[in-house]
Design an enzyme around this catalytic site. Sequence first.
Site, PDB file in Angstrom:
ATOM      1  N   TRP A 100      21.970  -9.364  22.092  1.00  0.00           N
ATOM      2  CA  TRP A 100      20.850  -9.977  21.368  1.00  0.00           C
ATOM      3  C   TRP A 100      20.809  -9.507  19.920  1.00  0.00           C
ATOM      4  O   TRP A 100      20.491 -10.281  19.012  1.00  0.00           O
ATOM      5  CB  TRP A 100      19.540  -9.698  22.097  1.00  0.00           C
ATOM      6  CG  TRP A 100      19.606 -10.197  23.510  1.00  0.00           C
ATOM      7  CD1 TRP A 100      19.599  -9.460  24.660  1.00  0.00           C
ATOM      8  CD2 TRP A 100      19.763 -11.559  23.925  1.00  0.00           C
ATOM      9  NE1 TRP A 100      19.728 -10.280  25.759  1.00  0.00           N
ATOM     10  CE2 TRP A 100      19.828 -11.572  25.341  1.00  0.00           C
ATOM     11  CE3 TRP A 100      19.843 -12.779  23.241  1.00  0.00           C
ATOM     12  CZ2 TRP A 100      19.974 -12.746  26.074  1.00  0.00           C
ATOM     13  CZ3 TRP A 100      19.989 -13.950  23.981  1.00  0.00           C
ATOM     14  CH2 TRP A 100      20.058 -13.923  25.366  1.00  0.00           C
ATOM     15  N   ASP A 167      12.842  -6.604  17.319  1.00  0.00           N
ATOM     16  CA  ASP A 167      12.771  -7.476  18.482  1.00  0.00           C
ATOM     17  C   ASP A 167      12.325  -6.621  19.664  1.00  0.00           C
ATOM     18  O   ASP A 167      13.071  -5.773  20.144  1.00  0.00           O
ATOM     19  CB  ASP A 167      14.147  -8.102  18.732  1.00  0.00           C
ATOM     20  CG  ASP A 167      14.197  -8.956  19.999  1.00  0.00           C
ATOM     21  OD1 ASP A 167      13.180  -9.061  20.702  1.00  0.00           O
ATOM     22  OD2 ASP A 167      15.278  -9.524  20.273  1.00  0.00           O
ATOM     23  N   LYS A 191       8.894 -11.118  29.753  1.00  0.00           N
ATOM     24  CA  LYS A 191       9.209  -9.833  30.384  1.00  0.00           C
ATOM     25  C   LYS A 191       7.918  -9.118  30.809  1.00  0.00           C
ATOM     26  O   LYS A 191       7.721  -8.844  31.979  1.00  0.00           O
ATOM     27  CB  LYS A 191       9.997  -8.923  29.424  1.00  0.00           C
ATOM     28  CG  LYS A 191      11.137  -9.593  28.689  1.00  0.00           C
ATOM     29  CD  LYS A 191      12.285  -9.997  29.581  1.00  0.00           C
ATOM     30  CE  LYS A 191      13.435 -10.551  28.765  1.00  0.00           C
ATOM     31  NZ  LYS A 191      14.572 -10.987  29.585  1.00  0.00           N
TER      32      LYS A 191
END
Length: 356
Positions: A100, A167, A191
Amino acid sequence: MKHNFGAGPCILPKEVFQQASEAVIDFNNTGLSILEISHRSKEFEAVIDEATQLVRELLAVPQGYSILFLQGGASLQFAMAPLNLLPEGGKAAYLDTGVWATKALKEAKKFGTVDVVASSIDKNYSYIPKGYAIPTDAAYFHYTANNTIYGTEVFDKPETALPVVVDMSSDIFSREINVADYDLIYAGAQKNMGPAGVTLVIVKDDILGKSGRVLPSMLDYQLHINGGSMYNTPPVYSIFVSMLNLRWLKAKGGVSVLEQENIIKARALYDEIDRNPLFKGTAAVEDRSRMNVTFVMDTPELEAEFLALAKERNLIGIKGHRSVGGFRASIYNALPLSSVNALIDAMKEFEDTHTA
């Protein structure tokens, strides 16, 4: 009982599922479904106002920061952040800690120069780089707080005078943070906050409007701030379920309480991985994630057999990402300690049947 260790979209509390399902039929006794109410109605305005206030309260977001609920996931933020913060011909600094992070820096390269200050690709992203230098002439510094695939987590913000972009998709609300340490925080909801479809953005107001770029309207943070997250039709249901989940988190005692629970869950599972001769962790001990526990077997040929046992024991979603192999147990906020103990019991049972 199913024990859901999936990496995301992930488990939410049962009471949140119940409340959300009731609202699909009849939202707040309006006779309408939450799926069909107007996003401009006073009923939904109350939802987004409460969700915003809960974020501000639970994370102690200071004045001078705006809270947004956007679409496109963290993947859109990979481009939206540099578009808003990186001047034409400018440079940004990025830390590379996995898939990511790599995707984020690749997007940033489309808008300017990217200085990759450090990378852990040399050991398949199994650790967080240390002791690197961050250039002082960059527009901002970006890193990924938790690396879901590799099971590593950055617990201490790297020291820099630059604006910091982070992030936090997979560890937001799992531990206390000082929002004032950051200039832009973004996190896909799926999440610890809510279902897929909405992305939380917390942005320091005075960092905006300095890039000199002409921005597409949908990619301009300031326009979304001005519109109260309703420049276009927002993801109504995802925001509503996130609000319910944030209510649950507050009722539990807030982020500090969840952090202690997460520490206990992670410690119990890592202790078993370290004790059990059949298993071993893949992430550097000092960088082990509390959210995503990655491990393999000393005898890889036994992994399929253990997965079969896990299926029998209703342990769902523990197969590791193809980049790492082995197993990955995602232990987000709503996963109870009893589920972690069920996985530990299966590991002990497997040890009993496969060691002399």
